[in-house]
Design a protein around this motif. Structure first.
Motif: not given
Length: 319
Positions: A180-193
């Motif tokens: 997923y990407m946070l719009h506030q910093n345009e950084k990509m992350y990974f997580a449990l969904g």
């Protein structure tokens, strides 16, 4: 040795790297900054799960950067790395078919879901594989085999399709791996969904506790449809499966994802033919439990079993 002109070199340097990667079978996982920045699973490494290879167009053509080894450069330098035995002549020969490639029809990656309300874009959803996420589950005493159990929602017509035009699936894993990407910093992350019955996600990793819209509760079918078990969060739900030592759900299940969904939950329960309700809410969620008192069903609140802990998962971790 074949002599190369300056014009050939400049044409090679200007080849569209996005098109080149597409021809080689590498599609972008996400596209950012209005189509100016492409992110890929690195073409230099196998079995990568999080995109770490970036391509963007600059003043002097396409440039790439691989965050794994910390290397980058122009298209010629990409081919030199990609085809390690090629000399400059070989590289230009390799790039020559792309000199006059039409770049107007680049196929763009389609994000799984863009949620402007929460400021989260779910770029992709896939089976759980990342070692860091599996380790995070382990720290919460949840084995991977439990987290990846495939279960059937109570109302399959309510499941949001994975892509526009696709039919809803009958089953889904309890948790998946999401990028997923946070719009506030345009950084990509990974997580449990953890997906709810309307297609939104509860997003968790060691550092983040987020949710994407639409927000709602999550349901799963059990063997006995006269009893429904209600959990506050999905870690408590998975903890109950670990405790039961069974490979199936004995009863129907509803995970609130937020106690604010208790009124919706009560409406849902009243529309079904349940005779018994079992709740596994947090020990201090007394006001939440009181909301079920208006129901005429047999109600069994189980919080006394883990009364010395915040919730069921904390109890499990401390056993």
């Amino acid at each position: 040795m074949k002599f190369r002109t300056k014009e050939e070199y400049q044409k090679a340097k200007s080849v569209d790297l996005v098109q080149l990667l597409a021809k080689e079978g590498h599609q972008p996982v996400s596209i950012r900054k209005n189509g100016g920045q492409y992110w890929y699973l690195s073409p230099f490494r196998d079995k990568e799960r999080t995109p770490s290879f970036k391509v963007e167009r600059g003043k002097n053509g396409y440039m790439w950067y691989d965050f794994g080894p910390g290397k980058g450069g122009n298209v010629i330098e990409f081919v030199k790395e990609y085809k390690s035995k090629y000399d400059l002549n070989d590289i230009i020969d390799y790039l020559e078919p792309y000199f006059d490639t039409d770049t107007s029809n680049i196929i763009k990656a389609i994000p799984f879901h863009i949620d402007r309300e929460s400021g989260i874009t779910i770029e992709s959803v896939k089976p759980l594989q990342h070692p860091a996420l599996i380790q995070y589950l382990s720290s919460r005493k949840i084995p991977k085999r439990i987290a990846t159990m495939e279960l059937t929602p109570l109302n399959t017509n309510q499941i949001a399709p994975y892509q526009v035009g696709q039919k809803p699936v009958a089953k889904r894993s309890i948790v998946s791996e999401v990028n997923y990407m946070l719009h506030q910093n345009e950084k990509m992350y990974f997580a449990l969904g953890f997906e709810n019955d309307k297609g939104g996600f509860e997003i968790r990793n060691k550092y983040a506790k987020l949710g994407s819209s639409p927000k709602y509760f999550t349901t799963f079918k059990g063997k006995d449809h006269t009893t429904i078990e209600i959990f506050e969060g999905f870690f408590d739900f998975m903890s109950a499966i670990v405790m039961s030592k069974q490979d199936h759900l004995p009863n129907d299940v509803l995970v609130l994802n937020s106690i604010s969904f208790i009124p919706d939950t009560i409406d849902f329960i009243q529309s079904q033919n349940y005779r018994t309700i079992i709740t596994w809410l947090d020990t201090k969620a007394n006001d939440a439990r009181k909301q079920f008192s208006s129901l005429t069903y047999q109600i069994d609140h189980r919080h006394s079993l883990y009364a010395d802990y915040v919730d069921l998962n904390e109890w499990l971790v401390n056993q």
